[in-house]
Write an enzyme that holds these catalytic residues in place. Sequence first.
Site, short mmCIF file in Angstrom:
data_model
loop_
_atom_site.label_atom_id
_atom_site.label_comp_id
_atom_site.label_asym_id
_atom_site.label_seq_id
_atom_site.Cartn_x
_atom_site.Cartn_y
_atom_site.Cartn_z
N HIS A 46 -6.20 -6.86 0.54
CA HIS A 46 -5.72 -8.01 -0.23
C HIS A 46 -5.04 -7.50 -1.49
O HIS A 46 -5.36 -6.40 -1.99
CB HIS A 46 -6.88 -8.92 -0.61
CG HIS A 46 -7.46 -9.68 0.54
ND1 HIS A 46 -8.30 -10.76 0.37
CD2 HIS A 46 -7.33 -9.52 1.88
CE1 HIS A 46 -8.66 -11.24 1.54
NE2 HIS A 46 -8.09 -10.50 2.47
N GLU A 48 -5.38 -8.20 -4.60
CA GLU A 48 -6.27 -7.87 -5.71
C GLU A 48 -6.93 -6.51 -5.52
O GLU A 48 -6.99 -5.69 -6.44
CB GLU A 48 -7.38 -8.92 -5.86
CG GLU A 48 -6.91 -10.32 -6.09
CD GLU A 48 -6.80 -11.14 -4.80
OE1 GLU A 48 -6.14 -10.68 -3.84
OE2 GLU A 48 -7.35 -12.25 -4.77
#
Length: 143
Positions: A46, A48
């Site tokens: 992801h 992040e």
Amino acid sequence: MDEALIEARLAAGRDETPVGAVIVFEDRIIARAGNETRALHDPTAHAEVLAIRRACAAVGEERLPGFDLYVTLEPCAMCAAAISFARIRRLYFGASDPKGGAVENGPRFYAQPTCHHAPEVYSGIGEQASAELLRDFFRAKRG
């Protein structure tokens, strides 16, 4: 958030879910990423998590106190945990995610007694642009 939106658009161009993230320290972008789960064949890739990995590598530390994360979508439980473990100071996110979010929705990770570090959270930053990008991406997928 504009830079995170750029990363999200680049992710969409790679046929990845359009989520982008940047990590900032003292008004400088230290790391940036868009989702790469398909490209890397990695469900943990992801935006992040990738941005945190890149920022830690850039500064040679496993924690990022004093760093801020801007992301276009409310983090999921996995990303919320990574943000906590990295000791990110502030989290700014765009679109709310009632289905998969874990900050203001779902498990509300930072409100749990087992959470060791909770960043300051600021939601709704660039919300309209972030949500529109996601809606358009998934609308095109459905045809």
